[in-house]
Design an enzyme around this catalytic site. Structure first.
Site, PDB file in Angstrom:
ATOM      1  N   CYS A 143       0.819  -1.209   0.000  1.00 36.32           N
ATOM      2  CA  CYS A 143       0.000   0.000   0.000  1.00 36.32           C
ATOM      3  C   CYS A 143       0.854   1.261   0.000  1.00 36.32           C
ATOM      4  CB  CYS A 143      -0.923   0.015   1.223  1.00 36.32           C
ATOM      5  SG  CYS A 143      -2.283   1.214   1.082  1.00 36.32           S
ATOM      6  N   ASP A 173      -6.263  -2.668  11.547  1.00 37.13           N
ATOM      7  CA  ASP A 173      -5.107  -1.791  11.682  1.00 37.13           C
ATOM      8  C   ASP A 173      -5.054  -1.276  13.113  1.00 37.13           C
ATOM      9  OD1 ASP A 173      -2.900  -0.300  11.036  1.00 37.13           O
ATOM     10  OD2 ASP A 173      -3.912   1.038   9.639  1.00 37.13           O
TER      11      ASP A 173
END
Length: 214
Positions: A8, A131
Site C-alpha cells: 500500500c 489496523d
C-alpha cells in the site's frame, strides 16, 4: 490456502513495477488528502496502467463523499475500495454501489473494539482490514494487540498495522488472515518511496510462513 499480499501507499512508477515483479497480489493507492502518500487522479491513473490484469488496484479513502469515491474509481480504474474512516454500513454500501466496486472496511483496533458486532454490521464487506488505532487515519505504521481479534469472525481478514518481514510470519501463523497489508514496513527513505529489498524480504517471509501452515 495462500496468503495474499497487498503493498500500500505506492507513488513511484518504479515501485509499482517492483511490486508486480516481486509478487504482490494488490497495490494500494491513497486518496486521503492528509496522507503523505496521497495521489491525484492523473498520477494514480498512470500508475494503474502499469498493473497487469492479475494485480488488483485498491483505492484507500477516508470519510470521502460518495460521488468523489465513484469518480475516482472510474477515472483511475480501481478494482476495490478500501474505506479507512468512520463510514457507516450504509455509507459503505452506497459508495460501493455508486462506484460499482467491491469494498473493504478498515477498523482501527482498540481494546474496546467489538469486532464481532462490527463484522456483522459490515457483512457486505468483501474483507475487514485490521489496523492499529491512531489519532489520524489511513494507516499508522504501528502494531496492535492481536489478542483483541476474536475467534470465529464471519469475514475475511486483511492484517495490517506495522507489519514487516520480521513480524508477518507470526501474524500469519497466529491469525491466518486472508491477506496481509504493508506500507511503512517496506518504506524507503521517506514515506513516498518503497525499498525493493524490504519488499522482497516481506514476500519471502509470507511464502515461508505459508509453507509451514498445515
Amino acid at each position: 490456502m495462500r496468503t495474499r499480499i497487498k503493498f500500500c501507499g505506492l507513488v513511484r512508477p518504479g515501485d509499482v513495477d517492483d511490486a508486480v515483479a516481486i509478487g504482490a497480489d494488490a497495490v494500494g493507492f491513497v486518496f486521503y488528502p492528509k496522507s503523505p502518500r496521497r495521489l491525484d487522479l492523473a498520477h494514480a491513473a498512470s500508475l494503474r496502467r502499469r498493473l497487469p490484469s492479475w494485480v488488483s488496484a485498491v483505492g484507500l479513502f477516508v470519510n470521502a463523499p460518495c460521488g468523489a469515491i465513484a469518480e475516482t474509481a472510474r477515472t483511475v480504474g480501481l478494482d476495490v475500495l478500501q474505506l479507512h474512516g468512520d463510514e457507516t454500513p450504509a455509507d459503505a454500501a452506497e459508495a460501493g454501489a455508486a462506484a460499482g466496486r467491491p469494498w473493504w472496511k478498515a477498523f482501527r483496533m482498540r481494546p474496546e473494539t467489538d469486532l464481532l458486532t462490527s463484522a456483522r454490521s459490515f457483512g457486505a464487506a468483501e474483507c475487514l482490514v485490521l489496523d492499529a488505532f491512531s489519532d489520524g487515519y489511513g494507516g499508522s505504521g504501528r502494531t496492535f494487540d492481536w489478542s483483541w481479534i476474536p475467534p470465529g469472525l464471519p469475514a475475511r481478514i486483511v492484517m495490517s498495522g506495522g507489519l514487516d518481514a520480521g513480524s508477518v510470519a507470526d501474524a500469519i501463523g497466529r491469525i491466518r488472515p486472508f491477506a496481509v497489508d504493508v506500507s511503512s514496513g517496506i518504506q524507503g527513505d521517506d514515506p513516498r518511496t518503497k525499498d525493493r529489498s524490504r519488499m522482497e524480504r516481506f514476500v519471502a517471509a509470507v511464502l515461508e510462513a505459508d509453507a509451514r501452515r498445515p
